[in-house]
Each structure stands twice: as structure tokens, then as C-alpha cells.
Motif scaffolding. Sequence first.
Motif, mmCIF file in Angstrom:
data_model
loop_
_atom_site.group_PDB
_atom_site.id
_atom_site.type_symbol
_atom_site.label_atom_id
_atom_site.label_comp_id
_atom_site.label_asym_id
_atom_site.label_seq_id
_atom_site.Cartn_x
_atom_site.Cartn_y
_atom_site.Cartn_z
ATOM 1 N N PRO A 1 2.796 -8.488 8.300
ATOM 2 C CA PRO A 1 1.784 -7.606 8.901
ATOM 3 C C PRO A 1 0.818 -7.051 7.866
ATOM 4 N N MET A 2 -0.406 -6.775 8.320
ATOM 5 C CA MET A 2 -1.426 -6.256 7.430
ATOM 6 C C MET A 2 -1.348 -4.737 7.381
ATOM 7 N N ASP A 3 -1.506 -4.189 6.189
ATOM 8 C CA ASP A 3 -1.479 -2.746 5.986
ATOM 9 C C ASP A 3 -2.903 -2.235 5.782
ATOM 10 N N ILE A 4 -3.249 -1.143 6.460
ATOM 11 C CA ILE A 4 -4.587 -0.568 6.357
ATOM 12 C C ILE A 4 -4.467 0.944 6.201
ATOM 13 N N CYS A 5 -5.278 1.488 5.299
ATOM 14 C CA CYS A 5 -5.346 2.936 5.118
ATOM 15 C C CYS A 5 -6.798 3.371 5.271
ATOM 16 N N ARG A 6 -7.042 4.248 6.232
ATOM 17 C CA ARG A 6 -8.377 4.796 6.508
ATOM 18 C C ARG A 6 -8.478 6.155 5.818
ATOM 19 N N ILE A 7 -9.414 6.259 4.867
ATOM 20 C CA ILE A 7 -9.466 7.443 4.010
ATOM 21 C C ILE A 7 -10.808 8.155 4.146
ATOM 22 N N THR A 8 -10.744 9.463 4.344
ATOM 23 C CA THR A 8 -11.933 10.313 4.310
ATOM 24 C C THR A 8 -11.693 11.407 3.275
ATOM 25 N N ALA A 9 -12.688 12.251 3.083
ATOM 26 C CA ALA A 9 -12.531 13.342 2.121
ATOM 27 C C ALA A 9 -11.452 14.325 2.549
ATOM 28 N N GLN A 10 -11.092 14.303 3.853
ATOM 29 C CA GLN A 10 -10.084 15.235 4.371
ATOM 30 C C GLN A 10 -8.665 14.674 4.332
ATOM 31 N N LEU B 1 0.838 -1.191 0.000
ATOM 32 C CA LEU B 1 0.000 0.000 0.000
ATOM 33 C C LEU B 1 0.875 1.244 0.000
ATOM 34 N N HIS B 2 0.479 2.230 -0.807
ATOM 35 C CA HIS B 2 1.274 3.451 -0.915
ATOM 36 C C HIS B 2 0.350 4.660 -0.934
ATOM 37 N N PRO B 3 0.821 5.791 -0.435
ATOM 38 C CA PRO B 3 0.019 7.017 -0.494
ATOM 39 C C PRO B 3 -0.182 7.466 -1.939
ATOM 40 N N LEU B 4 -1.317 8.105 -2.194
ATOM 41 C CA LEU B 4 -1.583 8.732 -3.487
ATOM 42 C C LEU B 4 -2.141 10.119 -3.184
ATOM 43 N N GLY B 5 -1.244 11.032 -2.915
ATOM 44 C CA GLY B 5 -1.662 12.352 -2.477
ATOM 45 C C GLY B 5 -2.170 12.321 -1.049
ATOM 46 N N LYS B 6 -2.957 13.325 -0.678
ATOM 47 C CA LYS B 6 -3.426 13.461 0.701
ATOM 48 C C LYS B 6 -4.725 12.716 0.982
ATOM 49 N N THR B 7 -5.466 12.341 -0.071
ATOM 50 C CA THR B 7 -6.787 11.749 0.152
ATOM 51 C C THR B 7 -6.997 10.458 -0.619
ATOM 52 N N GLU C 1 5.469 3.197 -8.568
ATOM 53 C CA GLU C 1 5.630 3.898 -7.294
ATOM 54 C C GLU C 1 6.346 5.229 -7.498
ATOM 55 N N GLN C 2 7.342 5.237 -8.366
ATOM 56 C CA GLN C 2 8.066 6.476 -8.638
ATOM 57 C C GLN C 2 7.169 7.482 -9.358
ATOM 58 N N VAL C 3 6.429 7.007 -10.364
ATOM 59 C CA VAL C 3 5.563 7.895 -11.148
ATOM 60 C C VAL C 3 4.435 8.454 -10.287
ATOM 61 N N PHE C 4 3.754 7.565 -9.558
ATOM 62 C CA PHE C 4 2.638 8.006 -8.719
ATOM 63 C C PHE C 4 3.116 8.940 -7.609
ATOM 64 N N GLY C 5 4.294 8.673 -7.086
ATOM 65 C CA GLY C 5 4.821 9.525 -6.034
ATOM 66 C C GLY C 5 5.072 10.949 -6.521
ATOM 67 N N ASN C 6 5.512 11.069 -7.766
ATOM 68 C CA ASN C 6 5.823 12.388 -8.324
ATOM 69 C C ASN C 6 4.588 13.113 -8.853
ATOM 70 N N GLU C 7 3.540 12.358 -9.203
ATOM 71 C CA GLU C 7 2.393 12.976 -9.868
ATOM 72 C C GLU C 7 1.081 12.705 -9.133
ATOM 73 N N ALA C 8 1.163 12.432 -7.841
ATOM 74 C CA ALA C 8 -0.025 12.041 -7.073
ATOM 75 C C ALA C 8 -1.129 13.083 -7.118
ATOM 76 N N GLU C 9 -0.780 14.328 -6.859
ATOM 77 C CA GLU C 9 -1.800 15.372 -6.809
ATOM 78 C C GLU C 9 -2.469 15.561 -8.163
ATOM 79 N N ALA C 10 -1.707 15.478 -9.231
ATOM 80 C CA ALA C 10 -2.275 15.620 -10.572
ATOM 81 C C ALA C 10 -3.253 14.489 -10.869
ATOM 82 N N ILE C 11 -2.959 13.301 -10.384
ATOM 83 C CA ILE C 11 -3.843 12.153 -10.606
ATOM 84 C C ILE C 11 -5.142 12.334 -9.836
#
Length: 231
Positions: free
Chosen positions: A189-198, A35-41, A57-67
Motif C-alpha cells: 500500500p501507498m503511504d501519504i502524509c498531507r502537511i500544512t503549517a498546522q 514514512l514516519h512522523p517528525l513532530g506535529k508539522t 527512527e528512534q533518534v527522530f522519534g525522541n528529538e522530533a520537536e527539537a529538529i
Amino acid sequence: MTVVLALKCADGVVMASDSQITDPVRELSYPAQKLHPLGKTAAWGGSGSRAVLHDLEQVFGNEAEAIVEAPDVGRALQDRVLPLLEHHYATFIKDVPGGKPGATPSTYVLAAGYSNGQPFIVDIDPHGLIGHHEVTGFQAVGSGAPMAQQAHALLTHFRMAERSVDYGVVAALRVLDALDASSPSVGGPMDICRITAQSAQHLDEEAVAEVRRRVERWVELERRALDELFD
């Protein structure tokens, strides 16, 4: 075996994955971050060729906000995934002298979160096709995806889409734990990401342990209800 899943709730989205990588050619298993971050939300994960996923991972990391801020997240993901798939498929050597025959590399990408205030669950398959799963509210990729779909189906009567994202976090971990118990190639270990609009919150080990305690309480409550079914 890999499993990466996304679950939509009333006020958020959950992404979760195991961390076990299996290399059938070299007959090795090892842990890896899926699991990897994709911007803030938002967040993303994938299964298949590690070389493709590393490049993504490299591409998404550099262009997350645009995506995430694009009018169509699926198209924005596709525009970045397709060139990498085409490159790796074009340079793949099918028959290596003296080596074990390997399957043609295939890669699935799953992303979920919020774009312009709206929830999304999007996947890109090895052919580059876009799948939208906001209506069904669940999607899984990886070799463990069929088992995850079945486990989720067994929980549909709990109506997670109508509950808060905190319930979704517990449900996602319960699905992963069910796969862990039934398949030796799914592991923590299990990876979990809790996502809201914020924001997208990637849970640390202590937070996952607290979620697991809630899973155990849920199971105990079910067991108690079943014990009293014929009273």
C-alpha cells in the motif's frame, strides 16, 4: 526498489512513499513502513540500509520537536544523521565468508513539512550532505527516484505549486501509481502524509482509497479531453 517523495503546494507539503522493500543480497521483497512522523508539522522517510533507518527512527522519534523547531532544519537533521552513518560505515564488513557480496550500505533521508511556519524539503545523502528543495518544490529518494522525477516532470504543466495541498496529494499518488505500474519492485500500500503549517495528517487506507478515486477521475477527464482534441 524504494521511492519516497516530497511535493510542495501553495498551502502545504505532501510526502508519499511505496511500502515495498527489496533485499538484493537475499533476493527477498517484503512490505515495510517508510514514512514516519517528525513532530506535529513534518514527516520523514528514507531509503537504503534498514539498520541505519531503524536507528534514525528512534533518534527522530525522541528529538522530533527539537529538529523541526531548529533555526536550520537541514543542520539539525545532519547533526543526527552523520554520527549514525559514520558508525554503520565503520562497522560494515565488506566480505563475509560464504555469503553473497553486498553493496556498501548507503542511506538517503528525506524530510518535509513546516518549521517555524515556513515549508521545507530537505534531504541528507549518504555522504551527509544537505540538499534544500523548497525552490524546486519536489524531491525523491530511493532507487525509484529517477522514475519519480520523470513522472513529476510530466505533470509540471499542471502547476501543482500553485494549487492547494489536496491537489498535491492526488498528484503524489498518481506518481506512485505510475511507478507501481511500470516497476515490479515498487508496490503498495501507498503511504501519504498531507502537511500544512498546522498539522501533518497521515492518511489511512480509507483516505488513500478516496484519493485514488480522484486520481481515476483525473485520468478519465484527461482521456475525455484527448478524445475531443480533434473535434
